[in-house]
Design an enzyme around this catalytic site. Structure first.
Site, mmCIF file in Angstrom:
data_model
loop_
_atom_site.group_PDB
_atom_site.id
_atom_site.type_symbol
_atom_site.label_atom_id
_atom_site.label_comp_id
_atom_site.label_asym_id
_atom_site.label_seq_id
_atom_site.Cartn_x
_atom_site.Cartn_y
_atom_site.Cartn_z
ATOM 1 N N LYS A 185 2.457 -0.951 -18.611
ATOM 2 C CA LYS A 185 3.395 -1.808 -17.747
ATOM 3 C C LYS A 185 4.883 -1.456 -17.925
ATOM 4 O O LYS A 185 5.762 -1.265 -17.081
ATOM 5 C CB LYS A 185 3.455 -3.167 -18.342
ATOM 6 N N GLY A 239 -5.445 7.833 4.227
ATOM 7 C CA GLY A 239 -6.509 8.551 3.770
ATOM 8 C C GLY A 239 -6.137 10.103 3.383
ATOM 9 O O GLY A 239 -5.022 10.285 3.368
ATOM 10 N N TRP A 266 2.468 6.286 1.920
ATOM 11 C CA TRP A 266 2.681 6.641 0.338
ATOM 12 C C TRP A 266 2.371 8.139 0.307
ATOM 13 O O TRP A 266 1.245 8.554 0.512
ATOM 14 C CB TRP A 266 1.759 5.544 -0.650
ATOM 15 N N GLU A 285 -2.009 -1.383 -22.095
ATOM 16 C CA GLU A 285 -1.613 -2.206 -21.105
ATOM 17 C C GLU A 285 -0.122 -2.257 -21.158
ATOM 18 O O GLU A 285 0.693 -2.359 -20.337
ATOM 19 C CB GLU A 285 -2.471 -3.348 -20.993
ATOM 20 N N LYS A 337 0.608 -0.646 -4.474
ATOM 21 C CA LYS A 337 -0.180 -1.716 -5.045
ATOM 22 C C LYS A 337 -1.537 -1.505 -4.945
ATOM 23 O O LYS A 337 -2.518 -1.596 -5.955
ATOM 24 C CB LYS A 337 0.265 -3.137 -4.201
ATOM 25 N N ARG A 340 0.564 -1.110 0.081
ATOM 26 C CA ARG A 340 -0.200 -0.229 -0.139
ATOM 27 C C ARG A 340 0.803 1.360 -0.009
ATOM 28 O O ARG A 340 0.360 2.407 0.006
ATOM 29 C CB ARG A 340 -0.847 -0.005 1.474
ATOM 30 N N GLU A 355 5.438 2.048 -15.922
ATOM 31 C CA GLU A 355 5.398 1.805 -14.608
ATOM 32 C C GLU A 355 6.761 1.065 -14.115
ATOM 33 O O GLU A 355 7.074 1.205 -13.103
ATOM 34 C CB GLU A 355 4.186 1.009 -14.395
ATOM 35 N N HIS A 376 -2.757 11.014 -37.286
ATOM 36 C CA HIS A 376 -3.423 12.127 -36.958
ATOM 37 C C HIS A 376 -2.680 13.102 -35.916
ATOM 38 O O HIS A 376 -3.296 13.834 -35.124
ATOM 39 C CB HIS A 376 -4.713 11.967 -36.145
HETATM 40 O O1 M6R Z 1 -6.388 -3.099 -7.249
HETATM 41 P P1 M6R Z 1 -7.015 -2.296 -8.682
HETATM 42 O O2 M6R Z 1 -7.004 -3.234 -9.769
HETATM 43 O O3 M6R Z 1 -8.383 -1.517 -8.305
HETATM 44 O O4 M6R Z 1 -5.878 -1.204 -9.039
HETATM 45 C C1 M6R Z 1 -6.059 -0.380 -9.883
HETATM 46 C C2 M6R Z 1 -4.570 0.242 -10.383
HETATM 47 O O5 M6R Z 1 -4.166 1.007 -9.475
HETATM 48 C C3 M6R Z 1 -3.829 -0.950 -11.093
HETATM 49 O O6 M6R Z 1 -4.419 -1.805 -11.987
HETATM 50 C C4 M6R Z 1 -2.246 -0.129 -11.605
HETATM 51 O O7 M6R Z 1 -2.821 0.430 -12.635
HETATM 52 C C5 M6R Z 1 -1.303 -1.129 -11.659
HETATM 53 N N1 M6R Z 1 -0.270 -0.872 -10.822
HETATM 54 C C6 M6R Z 1 -0.712 -1.425 -13.102
HETATM 55 O O8 M6R Z 1 0.127 -2.348 -13.243
#
Ligand code: M6R
Length: 605
Positions: free
Chosen positions: A482, A99, A74, A478, A600, A27, A485, A501
């Site tokens: 990846k 939060g 975080w 996607e 995560k 988290r 990220e 375009h």
């Molecule tokens: O737990 P979730 O699937 O709701 O998370 C959504 C995004 O935060 C998550 O998919 C994020 O984009 C990943 N780190 C991508 O690999």
């Protein structure tokens, strides 16, 4: 988004706090801290960096005490440093928070005018300062309620008090909070996963709830301060002990687990004897659905985009997709005959949860596709479709993405068949094709070596593009997500037909361009778009399934993937993209499981 833990026990708690924080690192992992009540005072220790660093500090200088709270951060307000790490304590009270307090600046100004001082740049510290003030003439529970009444925003809190060494107070609004029960020990945690190694008896706080946790009992109160009872859930199998086995890190383990996780998921949903898909308890009769709206964030949103293509192929329904953080603020045309589907690996993503909450308030029909079945999103939706992928630890989502797509693919087939939009013979054929999917993925994984070679070639590039058409377009998005990220390399996922375009201007000599071109109805068109890229110097990696036939001499790399029913190509073509981002990141020596600036589970807005 952050992770919090609280423990009230009859023995020293710091080791268990550290172990739970390690589980919560998904988290947030830019700083860590804990506080215990030790010999009549608050003993606070915190540092920027990982829990491991905090553990070393404790090794040198242990924290005693049978009551404590812990936190992994975080950053939202203030850079990751020691002052901004949680807990935030005064001499009499210590607070951990997940939060965002939206009115923290206003509150801080008022408190500063009253002569109060602050040690950090965080929003959380206003809670500590407010509590310290309220405790001058109120008992802890009352002081907490008075403080909560002043806060706007979202929170899950864990609070300890110097003069009350027997209990931790927890509070929830917007951010998830669970309570765990054991003998002579009770727990507070951001999720059940963090508590699973200590207990399988769990309750969940609802919005507005406050709890008092001592070693022998837990008392719950609702926002009206009325005492309430909570249901106690027994968690299913103990999945807490996830480890990397012989793999270098979780991401690569999770990539290679995909044939098994898909097999498990198929077993859960397909009745082999009747060749039938089992979906129970959908909140609306498929024939009565007017429109399906699919909502998610990041990778989960990409699985929604792929599903739009499937649902449009197998049904004649109107399909809409949206990013949760956009959906929640739009002027939506809600309709009781629509089905709203929320996709989330963690089931805790704040934006997705808020979008679901909005639909619940409008009395709409909701369904969630999640990996964590005990999550807030799962518990709040009318119907849950689990993806059965097992714990996903790597921050980059891999096996959960394929799991989401599989459940949504099955869902699309089933809805098509029940509505009479999809011919029964084709329905049965598509179900039967699915039994080969795990094997197809296994074969695709054998391309790893070639991809390693390509990764070496491109890892020093300054940017990259991923192109596709039809359902390969979200797969391109996607792949790009990846790569950026994990390897911090700029990457854009684009519909191949849109290049002319504008984005074609980005193509220059040697720019890596990944072209996703299965032999579907878009094949020839995608190849034409690819040629336009090659003509401008782009270094093309073509992913196709042309049985080894060389498509063009000018392609730098071509990888041939197994052929399948065309509707299954999104599963197969995702695999090389996962491997590519993994190996580029490895060459660049990036932190694979914990990429910078990310977490995560994104439990803040
Ligand atoms: O737990 P979730 O699937 O709701 O998370 C959504 C995004 O935060 C998550 O998919 C994020 O984009 C990943 N780190 C991508 O690999």
């Amino acid at each position: 988004m952050c992770g919090i833990i609280g423990i009230a026990s009859n023995k020293s708690v710091s080791v268990n706090i550290i172990n739970a924080l390690k589980k919560l690192e998904y988290r947030g992992y830019d700083s860590a801290g804990l506080a215990t009540i030790n010999k009549g005072r608050i003993d606070e220790k915190k540092c920027p960096g990982r829990v491991e660093k905090l553990e070393k500090i404790l090794f040198q200088n242990p924290s005693e005490g049978n009551l404590g709270i812990g936190h992994v951060r975080w950053a939202t307000h203030g850079v990751p440093n020691e002052a901004n790490a949680h807990p935030h304590s005064t001499e009499i009270v210590s607070v951990v928070h997940n939060g965002i307090i939206e009115n923290s600046s206003e509150l801080k100004k008022i408190l500063e005018k009253e002569g109060k001082t602050f040690k950090s740049q965080t929003d959380t510290e206003v809670i500590t300062v407010l509590l310290t003030e309220k405790l001058q003439n109120a008992e802890p529970l009352e002081a907490v309620f008075k403080t909560l009444g002043l806060l706007k925003g979202s929170f899950a809190l864990g609070i300890i008090f110097k003069n009350y060494k027997d209990f931790v107070i927890g509070a929830r609004r917007g951010s998830p909070l669970a309570v765990g029960y054991s003998n002579d020990e009770n727990y507070l945690g951001s999720d059940s996963y963090a508590l699973k190694s200590m207990t399988n008896k769990i309750s969940y706080l609802d919005d507005g709830d406050v709890c008092i946790l001592s070693k022998d009992e837990v008392k719950f109160y609702n926002s009206n301060k009325d005492k309430i009872n909570k249901e106690i859930f027994t968690l299913s199998e103990n999945k807490s002990e996830v480890n990397k086995g012989n793999y270098k890190n979780f991401m690569i383990k999770e990539i290679f687990e995909q044939p098994i996780t898909l097999k498990t998921c198929l077993k859960e949903y397909i009745d082999k004897i009747r060749e039938e898909i089992n979906f129970y308890n959908l909140p609306i009769e498929p024939k009565k659905i007017k429109k399906i709206v699919l909502i998610g964030c990041g990778t989960a949103y990409h699985s929604c985009l792929v599903t739009k293509y499937w649902l449009e192929e197998f049904t004649n329904l109107v399909i809409e997709t949206d990013i949760a953080s956009e959906f929640r603020y739009r002027n939506n045309r809600f309709d009781k005959n629509n089905l709203y589907i929320f996709v989330s690996q963690s089931g805790e993503t704040a934006d997705t949860f808020a979008a679901l909450d909005l639909c619940k308030k409008e009395n709409l029909k909701t369904c969630s596709v999640v990996n964590v079945v005990e999550s807030s999103i799962a518990r709040q939706s009318d119907c849950v479709l689990p993806i059965h992928a097992g714990p996903e630890i790597g921050v980059a989502s891999t096996k959960a993405f394929l799991g989401q797509m599989l459940v949504l693919y099955l869902f699309s087939l089933k809805i098509g068949e029940v509505r009479g939009d999809l011919d029964n013979k084709k329905y049965k054929k598509l179900i039967s094709n699915l039994k080969n999917l795990p094997q197809l993925i296994k074969e695709t994984l054998k391309e790893e070596q070639k991809i390693q070679f390509i990764a070496k070639d491109i890892h020093n590039s300054k940017g990259s593009m991923f192109l596709g058409r039809g359902s390969s377009y979200p797969i391109a998005m996607e792949g790009a997500l990846k790569l950026k990220e994990l390897s911090y390399l700029h990457a854009e996922g684009y519909p191949a037909g849109e290049m002319k375009h504008g984005p074609l201007a980005l193509i220059e000599d040697g720019l890596p361009v990944v072209v996703i071109a299965p032999k579907d109805k878009y094949f020839e068109k995608t190849l034409s778009n690819m040629q336009e890229v090659i003509a401008r110097g782009g270094k093309v990696l073509l992913l196709t399934n042309s049985d080894g036939k060389v498509i063009s001499e000018n392609i730098r790399f071509q990888i041939d993937l197994p052929s399948s029913d065309l509707s299954l190509t999104p599963f197969i073509f995702t695999i090389p993209l996962q491997l590519l981002s993994y190996h580029v990141a490895l060459f660049k020596k990036c932190d694979i499981d914990k990429p910078r600036n990310l977490a995560k589970s994104v439990t803040v807005e």
